[in-house]
Design a protein around this motif. Structure first.
Motif, PDB file in Angstrom:
ATOM      1  N   PHE A  22      -3.169 -12.269 -11.854  1.00  0.00           N
ATOM      2  CA  PHE A  22      -2.690 -11.747 -13.129  1.00  0.00           C
ATOM      3  C   PHE A  22      -2.304 -10.270 -13.091  1.00  0.00           C
ATOM      4  O   PHE A  22      -1.924  -9.714 -14.113  1.00  0.00           O
ATOM      5  CB  PHE A  22      -3.650 -12.039 -14.288  1.00  0.00           C
ATOM      6  CG  PHE A  22      -4.002 -13.488 -14.418  1.00  0.00           C
ATOM      7  CD1 PHE A  22      -3.037 -14.474 -14.277  1.00  0.00           C
ATOM      8  CD2 PHE A  22      -5.298 -13.876 -14.665  1.00  0.00           C
ATOM      9  CE1 PHE A  22      -3.357 -15.819 -14.392  1.00  0.00           C
ATOM     10  CE2 PHE A  22      -5.637 -15.220 -14.787  1.00  0.00           C
ATOM     11  CZ  PHE A  22      -4.660 -16.193 -14.643  1.00  0.00           C
ATOM     12  N   ASP A  23      -2.380  -9.597 -11.930  1.00  0.00           N
ATOM     13  CA  ASP A  23      -1.814  -8.253 -11.819  1.00  0.00           C
ATOM     14  C   ASP A  23      -0.323  -8.347 -12.123  1.00  0.00           C
ATOM     15  O   ASP A  23       0.329  -9.355 -11.794  1.00  0.00           O
ATOM     16  CB  ASP A  23      -1.944  -7.709 -10.387  1.00  0.00           C
ATOM     17  CG  ASP A  23      -3.315  -7.170 -10.046  1.00  0.00           C
ATOM     18  OD1 ASP A  23      -4.201  -7.149 -10.933  1.00  0.00           O
ATOM     19  OD2 ASP A  23      -3.505  -6.771  -8.877  1.00  0.00           O
ATOM     20  N   ILE A  24       0.219  -7.308 -12.701  1.00  0.00           N
ATOM     21  CA  ILE A  24       1.669  -7.220 -12.870  1.00  0.00           C
ATOM     22  C   ILE A  24       2.180  -6.371 -11.718  1.00  0.00           C
ATOM     23  O   ILE A  24       1.738  -5.238 -11.533  1.00  0.00           O
ATOM     24  CB  ILE A  24       2.044  -6.623 -14.233  1.00  0.00           C
ATOM     25  CG1 ILE A  24       1.539  -7.526 -15.356  1.00  0.00           C
ATOM     26  CG2 ILE A  24       3.566  -6.440 -14.327  1.00  0.00           C
ATOM     27  CD1 ILE A  24       1.757  -6.976 -16.749  1.00  0.00           C
ATOM     28  N   VAL A  25       3.081  -6.964 -10.928  1.00  0.00           N
ATOM     29  CA  VAL A  25       3.569  -6.295  -9.730  1.00  0.00           C
ATOM     30  C   VAL A  25       5.075  -6.075  -9.793  1.00  0.00           C
ATOM     31  O   VAL A  25       5.798  -6.788 -10.492  1.00  0.00           O
ATOM     32  CB  VAL A  25       3.219  -7.079  -8.443  1.00  0.00           C
ATOM     33  CG1 VAL A  25       1.718  -7.166  -8.251  1.00  0.00           C
ATOM     34  CG2 VAL A  25       3.843  -8.463  -8.443  1.00  0.00           C
ATOM     35  N   VAL A  26       5.508  -5.087  -9.044  1.00  0.00           N
ATOM     36  CA  VAL A  26       6.930  -4.805  -8.872  1.00  0.00           C
ATOM     37  C   VAL A  26       7.242  -5.082  -7.407  1.00  0.00           C
ATOM     38  O   VAL A  26       6.492  -4.673  -6.517  1.00  0.00           O
ATOM     39  CB  VAL A  26       7.249  -3.340  -9.222  1.00  0.00           C
ATOM     40  CG1 VAL A  26       8.715  -3.028  -8.980  1.00  0.00           C
ATOM     41  CG2 VAL A  26       6.857  -3.033 -10.663  1.00  0.00           C
ATOM     42  N   PHE A  27       8.328  -5.807  -7.161  1.00  0.00           N
ATOM     43  CA  PHE A  27       8.680  -6.165  -5.788  1.00  0.00           C
ATOM     44  C   PHE A  27      10.187  -6.198  -5.614  1.00  0.00           C
ATOM     45  O   PHE A  27      10.941  -6.304  -6.583  1.00  0.00           O
ATOM     46  CB  PHE A  27       8.076  -7.524  -5.396  1.00  0.00           C
ATOM     47  CG  PHE A  27       8.524  -8.676  -6.245  1.00  0.00           C
ATOM     48  CD1 PHE A  27       9.612  -9.445  -5.881  1.00  0.00           C
ATOM     49  CD2 PHE A  27       7.856  -8.981  -7.425  1.00  0.00           C
ATOM     50  CE1 PHE A  27      10.027 -10.502  -6.665  1.00  0.00           C
ATOM     51  CE2 PHE A  27       8.266 -10.037  -8.221  1.00  0.00           C
ATOM     52  CZ  PHE A  27       9.355 -10.801  -7.842  1.00  0.00           C
ATOM     53  N   HIS A  28      10.602  -6.075  -4.367  1.00  0.00           N
ATOM     54  CA  HIS A  28      12.024  -6.185  -4.019  1.00  0.00           C
ATOM     55  C   HIS A  28      12.383  -7.662  -4.023  1.00  0.00           C
ATOM     56  O   HIS A  28      11.834  -8.445  -3.254  1.00  0.00           O
ATOM     57  CB  HIS A  28      12.306  -5.596  -2.639  1.00  0.00           C
ATOM     58  CG  HIS A  28      11.969  -4.148  -2.504  1.00  0.00           C
ATOM     59  ND1 HIS A  28      12.510  -3.172  -3.300  1.00  0.00           N
ATOM     60  CD2 HIS A  28      11.128  -3.518  -1.656  1.00  0.00           C
ATOM     61  CE1 HIS A  28      12.023  -2.003  -2.951  1.00  0.00           C
ATOM     62  NE2 HIS A  28      11.180  -2.178  -1.952  1.00  0.00           N
ATOM     63  N   MET A  47       4.131  -9.921   0.916  1.00  0.00           N
ATOM     64  CA  MET A  47       3.425  -8.688   0.551  1.00  0.00           C
ATOM     65  C   MET A  47       4.216  -7.439   0.957  1.00  0.00           C
ATOM     66  O   MET A  47       4.122  -6.415   0.297  1.00  0.00           O
ATOM     67  CB  MET A  47       2.022  -8.658   1.159  1.00  0.00           C
ATOM     68  CG  MET A  47       0.999  -9.456   0.388  1.00  0.00           C
ATOM     69  SD  MET A  47       0.834  -8.960  -1.361  1.00  0.00           S
ATOM     70  CE  MET A  47       0.297  -7.262  -1.202  1.00  0.00           C
ATOM     71  N   GLU A  48       5.008  -7.542   2.018  1.00  0.00           N
ATOM     72  CA  GLU A  48       5.819  -6.387   2.445  1.00  0.00           C
ATOM     73  C   GLU A  48       6.863  -6.014   1.396  1.00  0.00           C
ATOM     74  O   GLU A  48       7.365  -4.900   1.397  1.00  0.00           O
ATOM     75  CB  GLU A  48       6.554  -6.676   3.764  1.00  0.00           C
ATOM     76  CG  GLU A  48       5.653  -6.930   4.943  1.00  0.00           C
ATOM     77  CD  GLU A  48       5.199  -8.392   5.020  1.00  0.00           C
ATOM     78  OE1 GLU A  48       6.009  -9.310   4.842  1.00  0.00           O
ATOM     79  OE2 GLU A  48       3.995  -8.589   5.249  1.00  0.00           O
TER      80      GLU A  48
END
Length: 183
Positions: A65-71, A162-163
């Protein structure tokens, strides 16, 4: 004359140090990001400005449930919520999230579920039928937007390596009226 040169040199050094510190903070620790679109409604709104903590996963692991930013694959950065961690089997049945066969509450969706009357917020699926794998692979995440009907997320773009994760975000700082800490 030398006193003026000395004072000017001190100002130049102070300004250079400030610029270097700002660059280090911006590129290695924290960065601003703008929410683009409606995929995280009702919790995040289009054009909200947030702070991304780039250090968070250098010293820790993502949590459900973390809010993440990713490419994302489209050469864009996406903001989504972590649903599945490595090794998790993810399934939705009757608008209920199941992780490894156990129902899991999603309190951040309660308001959205109350507003929808014609169908479930999240349509039924099993990870294997979507991605061809029974569990989230090691080193990857399964992410979804909170606006489940209108979100381009792991259901369509696949697992997130994850990268590709830039960091965690939880603070909306603009507009001021939307200032909040998101859990």
């Amino acid at each position: 004359m030398t006193r003026q040169k000395s004072e000017a040199w001190e100002w130049i050094k102070a300004l250079a140090i400030a610029v270097i510190l700002a660059a280090v903070i911006r590129y290695f620790l924290f960065a601003p990001i703008v929410v683009d679109g409606l995929s995280m409604m009702p919790n995040l709104h289009d054009q909200n400005r947030m702070i991304v903590n780039k250090l968070s996963y250098s010293i820790g692991e993502p949590k459900r449930f973390d809010i993440v930013v990713f490419h994302a694959p489209e050469q864009k950065d996406y903001i989504k919520r972590v649903i599945g961690l490595p090794g998790d089997h993810v399934e939705y049945k009757n608008d209920i999230l199941y992780i490894n066969g156990e129902p899991v509450e999603e309190p951040y969706l309660e308001g959205a579920k109350m507003e929808i009357v014609d169908a479930p917020l999240t349509f039924d699926f099993e990870l294997e039928e979507l991605r061809g794998q029974k569990a989230v692979p090691e080193g990857h995440l399964f992410v979804m937007g909170d606006n489940r009907r209108f979100s381009k997320d792991s259901r369509s773009i696949g697992f997130i390596a994850m990268e590709e994760v830039i960091g965690k975000t939880s603070i909306v700082y603009w507009p001021i009226s939307d200032f909040q800490y998101i859990k």
